[in-house]
Design an enzyme around this catalytic site. Structure first.
Site, PDB file in Angstrom:
ATOM      1  N   ASN A   1       0.855  -1.402   0.165  1.00 29.95           N
ATOM      2  CA  ASN A   1       0.269  -0.054  -0.026  1.00 29.95           C
ATOM      3  C   ASN A   1       1.074   0.980   0.058  1.00 29.95           C
ATOM      4  OD1 ASN A   1      -2.027  -1.528  -0.177  1.00 29.95           O
ATOM      5  ND2 ASN A   1      -2.608  -1.275   2.192  1.00 29.95           N
ATOM      6  N   HIS A   2       0.861   2.195  -0.822  1.00 31.82           N
ATOM      7  CA  HIS A   2       0.960   3.421  -0.149  1.00 31.82           C
ATOM      8  C   HIS A   2       0.150   4.699  -0.002  1.00 31.82           C
ATOM      9  CE1 HIS A   2       3.476   3.495  -4.197  1.00 31.82           C
ATOM     10  NE2 HIS A   2       3.275   2.315  -4.077  1.00 31.82           N
ATOM     11  N   PRO A   3       1.090   5.401   0.751  1.00 34.23           N
ATOM     12  CA  PRO A   3      -0.125   6.433   1.555  1.00 34.23           C
ATOM     13  C   PRO A   3      -0.713   7.363   0.420  1.00 34.23           C
ATOM     14  CG  PRO A   3       2.281   8.299   0.500  1.00 34.23           C
ATOM     15  CD  PRO A   3       2.566   5.970   0.700  1.00 34.23           C
TER      16      PRO A   3
END
Length: 210
Positions: free
Chosen positions: A82-84
């Protein structure tokens, strides 16, 4: 009494199939007896080939029940992928280091553990996204992308995965989940294989240990 659950390759003539509880040693991965991965390149590569972005600092768990069957190329995408998304950019600046990590706090939250129930069949190259729970007896079609929980004894397919149908009426599903044949001792399972492979619910009830 069936194959030895402590034997990594239970079929000597078919070494592309292996029992994962014997082949995977990871502090954040739990796999029940008799669950297998089938891959011509070797099931011993399951962890590096099929479990992606599973970083210790994230702390999420991959939990797999007993008697699961995984076809070649199944992918479990863990929370480390997951990316921010709460800022203007999703680019992983902090992960690049070299000063870009300064002032950044790694998020403590994730989508949770990925949990695969018992007697689950996952087809070739299906992708299971972070934090998904797949219920007992479920079937995931080949190349499905599963981003939501899958109820017990339910067939899903497609991208994104959608429910195709329930395998049985809900009352039957509820009773099967209570019976939980996968938790029986192996002698009882072996003695009642024809009932487990069949579809006579009352026979299954009678066979269940009291």
């Amino acid at each position: 009494m069936g194959p030895d659950p402590e034997l990594a390759f239970p079929l000597s003539e078919f070494p592309q199939l292996g029992f994962l509880n014997c082949l995977v040693d990871h502090p954040h991965v739990t796999i029940g007896d008799y669950s297998y991965y089938d891959d011509p390149d070797g099931p011993q590569h399951f962890l590096e080939k099929c479990v992606k972005y599973h970083f210790d600092f994230v702390g999420d768990e991959l939990i797999i029940g007993r008697f699961c069957a995984f076809a070649t190329g199944v992918q479990f995408i863990m929370n480390g992928a997951n990316h921010p998304m709460d800022g203007f950019s999703t680019y992983p600046f902090a992960a690049m280091g070299r000063g870009w990590e300064a002032g950044y706090e790694w998020p403590k939250n994730s989508r949770g553990n990925t949990i695969i129930g018992n007697d689950v069949w996952i087809g070739r190259e299906a992708m299971i996204m972070p934090g998904v729970t797949i219920g007992d007896g479920a079937i995931v079609g080949a190349r499905a992308v599963v981003s939501r929980d899958v109820p017990a004894y339910t067939i899903v397919a497609g991208n994104p995965a959608q429910i195709v149908r329930k395998r049985f009426d809900q009352d039957v599903i509820d009773r099967l989940c209570r019976i939980a044949w996968w938790n029986w001792d192996i002698a009882t399972i072996t003695r009642n294989l024809n009932i487990i492979r069949g579809a006579d619910l009352e026979a299954m009830v009678r066979a269940a240990p009291q």
